[in-house]
Design a protein around this motif. Structure first.
Motif, PDB file in Angstrom:
ATOM      1  N   PRO A 187       0.973  -1.252   0.185  1.00 38.75           N
ATOM      2  CA  PRO A 187       0.317   0.203   0.002  1.00 38.75           C
ATOM      3  C   PRO A 187       0.570   1.988  -0.022  1.00 38.75           C
ATOM      4  N   GLY A 188       0.184   2.597  -0.777  1.00 35.86           N
ATOM      5  CA  GLY A 188       0.793   3.423  -0.365  1.00 35.86           C
ATOM      6  C   GLY A 188       1.598   4.402   0.853  1.00 35.86           C
ATOM      7  N   ALA A 189       0.886   3.916   2.099  1.00 43.64           N
ATOM      8  CA  ALA A 189       0.986   4.708   3.333  1.00 43.64           C
ATOM      9  C   ALA A 189       0.515   2.845   4.261  1.00 43.64           C
ATOM     10  N   SER A 190       1.094   3.236   5.026  1.00 44.08           N
ATOM     11  CA  SER A 190       1.466   2.559   6.499  1.00 44.08           C
ATOM     12  C   SER A 190       0.440   3.023   7.453  1.00 44.08           C
ATOM     13  N   GLU A 191      -0.720   3.702   7.397  1.00 49.52           N
ATOM     14  CA  GLU A 191      -1.542   3.752   8.552  1.00 49.52           C
ATOM     15  C   GLU A 191      -2.831   4.379   7.035  1.00 49.52           C
ATOM     16  N   ALA A 227     -10.511   0.168  -4.104  1.00 44.26           N
ATOM     17  CA  ALA A 227      -9.074   0.546  -4.750  1.00 44.26           C
ATOM     18  C   ALA A 227      -8.399   1.244  -3.280  1.00 44.26           C
ATOM     19  N   VAL A 228      -7.379   1.210  -3.761  1.00 49.37           N
ATOM     20  CA  VAL A 228      -6.208   2.840  -2.792  1.00 49.37           C
ATOM     21  C   VAL A 228      -4.734   2.093  -3.767  1.00 49.37           C
ATOM     22  N   ALA A 229      -3.411   3.405  -3.651  1.00 48.26           N
ATOM     23  CA  ALA A 229      -2.663   3.108  -4.378  1.00 48.26           C
ATOM     24  C   ALA A 229      -1.792   2.156  -3.845  1.00 48.26           C
ATOM     25  N   SER A 230      -1.247   1.171  -4.421  1.00 44.72           N
ATOM     26  CA  SER A 230      -0.148   0.639  -4.303  1.00 44.72           C
ATOM     27  C   SER A 230       0.928   0.419  -5.208  1.00 44.72           C
ATOM     28  N   THR A 231       2.050   0.159  -4.879  1.00 46.76           N
ATOM     29  CA  THR A 231       3.387  -0.430  -5.908  1.00 46.76           C
ATOM     30  C   THR A 231       2.733  -1.170  -7.267  1.00 46.76           C
ATOM     31  N   ARG A 232       2.158  -1.764  -7.070  1.00 45.20           N
ATOM     32  CA  ARG A 232       1.803  -2.931  -8.311  1.00 45.20           C
ATOM     33  C   ARG A 232       0.055  -2.541  -8.949  1.00 45.20           C
ATOM     34  N   GLY A 233      -0.615  -1.223  -8.348  1.00 38.36           N
ATOM     35  CA  GLY A 233      -1.784  -1.283  -8.623  1.00 38.36           C
ATOM     36  C   GLY A 233      -2.378  -1.975  -8.732  1.00 38.36           C
ATOM     37  N   HIS A 234      -2.534  -2.577  -7.930  1.00 34.82           N
ATOM     38  CA  HIS A 234      -3.792  -4.065  -7.933  1.00 34.82           C
ATOM     39  C   HIS A 234      -4.688  -4.048  -6.472  1.00 34.82           C
TER      40      HIS A 234
END
Length: 377
Positions: A338-342, A353-360
Motif C-alpha cells: 500500500p502507498g501508506a502504512s496507516e 481500490a487504493v494506491a499501491s506499488t503494483r496498482g492492484h
C-alpha cells in the motif's frame, strides 16, 4: 543459503494455518528453513516462552505485542509484529440457557444482540475470552461500551477449554476463535450469535511476532520466515486449496479436531446451532486477500487506544507493527505494497481500490458496528 531451524510457537486454532502450511507444503523449506512448530496450552504460556527466548517467533493475538511493548501484563518485552497471520475468524456464542432467556435474535445483528442482553435482568454475564490482551476482549469491550449498564464479568479460558467451560456453567457466553465455537455447538452446549466481523469488519486477529532483539540479530532468518508465511497465506486464500488445508490442519500434531469442525472457518459457512443450516459469512477468515497480511500501524494504534495507552504508548504500538520490515522483506517476491502504512480505521464501507506499488490493491470494508472511525496522528 545456510539451513536454519526456527522454534515457532502456536495455539491450536484454525488461524495458525499459515504456519502449518508453510511447514507442511514446503514453503519454509524453499527458504532453507525448518519450522519446528511448538504447540502451547495457553496464550500466557506462549507469551512467556517467547519473552524468555525459548521460542524464536510465535503466532500471537494481535494485541499481545502491543501490550508487551508498552509494558502491560506479564513479562514486559519489546516484541515486533512482522506481519498479520489472519483477519477475523472469531465467534460470539451463548449457552443454551442464555439463548432461551434472551429469545430470538437475528444472527450477526450486534445491535439487537446487545439490546437483548441488556434487557436481561440478573447476575453479571460471565463471558469467557481466551486472554485479556486479545482482540476478542477488545471487541467485547468496544461492543458492550454501547450499553454501559450491562454488567460483564470477564473470565479467561484457554480456547480448547471453552466448550467445557460452557457445559460446566463456568461461563454464560464466550468470544473465541474457531474451531472452538463450532466445538461448543457440536457438543450442543451453546449457540453462536455473531462473528467478530459484526463488530469490526476487518480486525487483525493473529500476528507473526518475534522479540525485537531477535529480529535485529537474525535479519536474514526473519526475512525468510516472512517470505515463507506470506506464500503460505496466499495459498490458503485460494478456494481450490481449502479441502487440502482442512485435511492438513486436522492431523493430530496440529489441531487434533475432526475436519468437519475445521471446514466452517476456512469456507466461511458457520453453523449457529446444532442441526441448523450453515450461514455463509463473507470474509469470515482472511489470510491474504485485501492486504490481510500487512501490519497497518493504524491498527496497532487502535489496539493501544483500546488498552488505554497515552500518546507515547500509541507511538510505541505503531513502532512495533513493522510495516518497514514488511516492505523491505516482501517486495522482492512481488507483494503489493500500500502507498501508506496507516489509514483511517473504520472508514471503508465497500471494497475500495487504493494506491499501491503494483496498482492492484483492493481493501475490504473495515467498518465498526457503530459507524465510528479512528485516525491517530
Amino acid at each position: 543459503m545456510s539451513h536454519t531451524v526456527l522454534n515457532c510457537g502456536y495455539v491450536p486454532l484454525v488461524d495458525c494455518a499459515p504456519l502449518v502450511i508453510a511447514k507442511e507444503l514446503g514453503f519454509a523449506a524453499e527458504e532453507a528453513l525448518t519450522l519446528n512448530l511448538v504447540r502451547q496450552p495457553s496464550w500466557s504460556a506462549l507469551r512467556d516462552m517467547l519473552a524468555l527466548g525459548h521460542l524464536d517467533a510465535a503466532q500471537m493475538l494481535s494485541p499481545m505485542p502491543v501490550a508487551m511493548s508498552i509494558g502491560l501484563g506479564g513479562l514486559p518485552a519489546q516484541v515486533d509484529t512482522l506481519m498479520v497471520l489472519s483477519v477475523n475468524g472469531t465467534v460470539f456464542g451463548v449457552s443454551n440457557a442464555l439463548a432461551a432467556d434472551i429469545g430470538v435474535v437475528p444472527f450477526g445483528d450486534a445491535h439487537a444482540l446487545l439490546k437483548a442482553l441488556h434487557a436481561r435482568k440478573g447476575k453479571p454475564l460471565r463471558i469467557g475470552v481466551p486472554f485479556h490482551y486479545s482482540m476478542h476482549r477488545l471487541l467485547l469491550s468496544y461492543w458492550t461500551a454501547a450499553a454501559p449498564d450491562l454488567r460483564i464479568e470477564e473470565i479467561t479460558v484457554p480456547p480448547p477449554r471453552m466448550a467445557d467451560a460452557v457445559a460446566d456453567g463456568f461461563v454464560d457466553a464466550f468470544w473465541v476463535g474457531e474451531p472452538w465455537g463450532s466445538v461448543a455447538v457440536q457438543q450442543n452446549v451453546a449457540q453462536l450469535m455473531m462473528t467478530g466481523c459484526d463488530v469490526w469488519q476487518f480486525a487483525p486477529e493473529k500476528v507473526l511476532a518475534a522479540r525485537h532483539d531477535w529480529v535485529d540479530a537474525n535479519e536474514d532468518a526473519a526475512r525468510r520466515l516472512m517470505r515463507a508465511v506470506f506464500q503460505a497465506s496466499a495459498w490458503l486464500d485460494a478456494p481450490k486449496n481449502k479441502p487440502l488445508a482442512v485435511e492438513i490442519l486436522g492431523r493430530s500434531e496440529h489441531l487434533s479436531v475432526s475436519p468437519d469442525l475445521i471446514d466452517p472457518a476456512l469456507t466461511g459457512h458457520i453453523v449457529p446451532k446444532q442441526n441448523a443450516t450453515p450461514i455463509a459469512i463473507e470474509r469470515f477468515l482472511q489470510f491474504h486477500k485485501h492486504a490481510a497480511t500487512f501490519p497497518w500501524r493504524s491498527q496497532a494504534a487502535w489496539i493501544a487506544h483500546q488498552l488505554g495507552a497515552d500518546a507515547a504508548g500509541i507511538a510505541k504500538a505503531k513502532a512495533c507493527f513493522r510495516s518497514d520490515l514488511y516492505r523491505k522483506n516482501l517486495s522482492g517476491i512481488g507483494a503489493d505494497m500500500p502507498g501508506a502504512s496507516e489509514k483511517e480505521e473504520g472508514a471503508l464501507r465497500f471494497e475500495t481500490a487504493v494506491a499501491s506499488t503494483r496498482g492492484h490493491m483492493i481493501l475490504a470494508p473495515d467498518a465498526f458496528f457503530d459507524g465510528r472511525t479512528f485516525d491517530f496522528p
